[in-house]
Scaffold this active site. Structure first.
Site, mmCIF file in Angstrom:
data_model
loop_
_atom_site.group_PDB
_atom_site.id
_atom_site.type_symbol
_atom_site.label_atom_id
_atom_site.label_comp_id
_atom_site.label_asym_id
_atom_site.label_seq_id
_atom_site.Cartn_x
_atom_site.Cartn_y
_atom_site.Cartn_z
ATOM 1 N N ASN A 114 -3.281 8.105 3.843
ATOM 2 C CA ASN A 114 -4.669 7.659 3.967
ATOM 3 C C ASN A 114 -5.420 8.781 4.672
ATOM 4 O O ASN A 114 -4.812 9.728 5.159
ATOM 5 C CB ASN A 114 -4.766 6.331 4.743
ATOM 6 C CG ASN A 114 -4.142 6.441 6.117
ATOM 7 O OD1 ASN A 114 -4.492 7.297 6.924
ATOM 8 N ND2 ASN A 114 -3.159 5.596 6.377
ATOM 9 N N GLY A 124 4.303 1.775 3.073
ATOM 10 C CA GLY A 124 4.716 2.331 1.781
ATOM 11 C C GLY A 124 5.357 3.707 1.858
ATOM 12 O O GLY A 124 6.199 3.983 2.708
ATOM 13 N N VAL A 125 4.919 4.575 0.937
ATOM 14 C CA VAL A 125 5.459 5.941 0.892
ATOM 15 C C VAL A 125 5.207 6.654 2.222
ATOM 16 O O VAL A 125 6.083 7.318 2.789
ATOM 17 C CB VAL A 125 4.772 6.733 -0.248
ATOM 18 C CG1 VAL A 125 5.107 8.205 -0.191
ATOM 19 C CG2 VAL A 125 5.179 6.165 -1.599
ATOM 20 N N ASP A 126 3.986 6.469 2.740
ATOM 21 C CA ASP A 126 3.574 7.127 3.985
ATOM 22 C C ASP A 126 4.535 6.766 5.114
ATOM 23 O O ASP A 126 5.053 7.623 5.838
ATOM 24 C CB ASP A 126 2.149 6.640 4.320
ATOM 25 C CG ASP A 126 1.381 7.577 5.231
ATOM 26 O OD1 ASP A 126 0.262 7.217 5.611
ATOM 27 O OD2 ASP A 126 1.910 8.663 5.551
ATOM 28 N N THR A 173 -1.020 3.048 -6.331
ATOM 29 C CA THR A 173 -0.580 1.834 -7.056
ATOM 30 C C THR A 173 0.027 0.787 -6.146
ATOM 31 O O THR A 173 0.490 -0.255 -6.618
ATOM 32 C CB THR A 173 0.455 2.201 -8.139
ATOM 33 O OG1 THR A 173 1.618 2.737 -7.488
ATOM 34 C CG2 THR A 173 -0.102 3.193 -9.133
ATOM 35 N N VAL A 198 -0.626 -0.350 -1.900
ATOM 36 C CA VAL A 198 -1.682 -0.921 -1.032
ATOM 37 C C VAL A 198 -3.076 -0.718 -1.653
ATOM 38 O O VAL A 198 -3.957 -1.561 -1.552
ATOM 39 C CB VAL A 198 -1.623 -0.250 0.369
ATOM 40 C CG1 VAL A 198 -2.853 -0.555 1.206
ATOM 41 C CG2 VAL A 198 -0.356 -0.690 1.085
ATOM 42 N N TYR A 199 -3.249 0.401 -2.357
ATOM 43 C CA TYR A 199 -4.588 0.683 -2.916
ATOM 44 C C TYR A 199 -4.816 0.033 -4.274
ATOM 45 O O TYR A 199 -5.847 0.236 -4.907
ATOM 46 C CB TYR A 199 -4.812 2.197 -2.970
ATOM 47 C CG TYR A 199 -5.086 2.832 -1.611
ATOM 48 C CD1 TYR A 199 -5.136 2.057 -0.445
ATOM 49 C CD2 TYR A 199 -5.259 4.200 -1.486
ATOM 50 C CE1 TYR A 199 -5.379 2.636 0.785
ATOM 51 C CE2 TYR A 199 -5.489 4.793 -0.253
ATOM 52 C CZ TYR A 199 -5.560 3.992 0.881
ATOM 53 O OH TYR A 199 -5.797 4.564 2.117
HETATM 54 N N1 APR Z 1 9.592 6.111 -2.699
HETATM 55 C C1 APR Z 1 8.876 6.118 -3.864
HETATM 56 N N2 APR Z 1 7.853 5.270 -4.102
HETATM 57 C C2 APR Z 1 7.561 4.364 -3.138
HETATM 58 C C3 APR Z 1 8.254 4.308 -1.900
HETATM 59 C C4 APR Z 1 9.319 5.232 -1.716
HETATM 60 N N3 APR Z 1 10.035 5.262 -0.573
HETATM 61 N N4 APR Z 1 7.694 3.305 -1.152
HETATM 62 C C5 APR Z 1 6.717 2.767 -1.887
HETATM 63 N N5 APR Z 1 6.623 3.380 -3.085
HETATM 64 C C6 APR Z 1 5.700 3.131 -4.198
HETATM 65 C C7 APR Z 1 5.021 1.800 -4.219
HETATM 66 O O1 APR Z 1 5.849 0.830 -4.852
HETATM 67 C C8 APR Z 1 3.784 2.117 -5.060
HETATM 68 O O2 APR Z 1 4.088 2.031 -6.443
HETATM 69 O O3 APR Z 1 4.646 4.081 -4.080
HETATM 70 C C9 APR Z 1 3.482 3.580 -4.745
HETATM 71 C C10 APR Z 1 2.281 3.803 -3.830
HETATM 72 O O4 APR Z 1 2.207 2.748 -2.905
HETATM 73 P P1 APR Z 1 1.706 2.969 -1.386
HETATM 74 O O5 APR Z 1 2.745 3.686 -0.625
HETATM 75 O O6 APR Z 1 1.229 1.632 -0.895
HETATM 76 O O7 APR Z 1 0.453 3.973 -1.503
HETATM 77 P P2 APR Z 1 -1.052 3.702 -1.962
HETATM 78 O O8 APR Z 1 -1.166 2.565 -2.911
HETATM 79 O O9 APR Z 1 -1.547 5.054 -2.371
HETATM 80 O O10 APR Z 1 -1.775 3.251 -0.598
HETATM 81 C C11 APR Z 1 -1.899 4.189 0.429
HETATM 82 O O11 APR Z 1 -0.912 2.689 1.961
HETATM 83 O O12 APR Z 1 0.995 3.063 3.102
HETATM 84 C C12 APR Z 1 -0.353 3.093 3.208
HETATM 85 O O13 APR Z 1 -0.811 4.805 4.819
HETATM 86 C C13 APR Z 1 -0.868 4.491 3.441
HETATM 87 O O14 APR Z 1 -3.079 3.710 3.876
HETATM 88 C C14 APR Z 1 -2.261 4.350 2.914
HETATM 89 C C15 APR Z 1 -2.088 3.425 1.713
#
Ligand code: APR
Length: 174
Positions: A24, A32-34, A127, A129-130
């Site tokens: 973010n 999530g990934v972050d 895909t 949280v967003y």
């Molecule tokens: N490895 C690969 N893909 C992952 C992992 C992982 N360890 N964890 C989650 N995902 C996938 C999710 O299933 C989703 O399809 O990554 C995709 C993106 O999801 P998010 O991580 O929620 O990212 P995004 O939708 O871009 O939202 C970003 O979420 O985590 C917070 O700090 C982040 O505020 C920011 C927001």
């Protein structure tokens, strides 16, 4: 020409030069990934993110932009943080926001190429949280990476569940 590959798995386990983080604009972690990247990568990543906030990005990383830090304990050399757009179903907002999602991929590849990275792992940005619909996100991601012609050997999409993997595989086959 970038080779586009798909993997079903955890992006923090990918042995590549650069791992792209779905961050973010605060750049100070999240879920999530972050969350996974900071958890597995360790405090060195957050320390560099803080330094970026104190210097280049006092107001945060803009949506669609990308910036690199160390990968800390990850089996990679760099993490490239990018901020995806939040999905909005209102009117033509999606059409206005789509170029920002494309920019996450093109800017991450540009930063990666600038570092000399040859292999880059991407999550499905926006895909989770967003809430960006997976199929449209896959279309944008694959089209953008395919158009990119700089010297990157592999762009690897790392999908976290089989449903996402199937959507990307179908898009990649077109
Ligand atoms: N490895 C690969 N893909 C992952 C992992 C992982 N360890 N964890 C989650 N995902 C996938 C999710 O299933 C989703 O399809 O990554 C995709 C993106 O999801 P998010 O991580 O929620 O990212 P995004 O939708 O871009 O939202 C970003 O979420 O985590 C917070 O700090 C982040 O505020 C920011 C927001």
């Amino acid at each position: 020409m970038v080779a586009v590959t798909l993997v079903l798995g955890d992006i923090t386990e990918q042995q590549v030069d650069a791992v792209v983080n779905a961050a973010n604009s605060e750049l100070l972690g999240g879920g999530g990934v972050d969350g996974a990247i900071h958890r597995r990568g360790g405090p060195a990543i957050l320390a560099e993110c803080r330094r970026l906030r104190d210097t280049e990005y006092p107001r945060g990383l803009p949506t669609g932009a990308a910036v690199a830090t160390t990968a800390g304990e990850l089996p990679a050399r760099w993490v490239i943080h990018t901020v995806g757009p939040v999905w909005s179903a209102r009117g033509d907002r999606a059409a206005q926001l789509a170029p920002l999602l494309a920019s996450c991929y093109s800017e991450s590849l540009r930063v990666a190429a600038g570092l000399g990275a040859r292999t880059v792992a991407f999550p499905a940005v926006s895909t989770g949280v967003y809430r960006w619909p997976m199929d449209d996100a896959a279309r944008i991601a694959i089209e953008t990476v395919r158009e990119y012609s700089a010297d990157i050997d592999e762009a690897r999409f790392v999908l976290f569940d089989s449903a996402a993997y199937d959507v990307f595989a179908e898009r990649l086959a077109r």
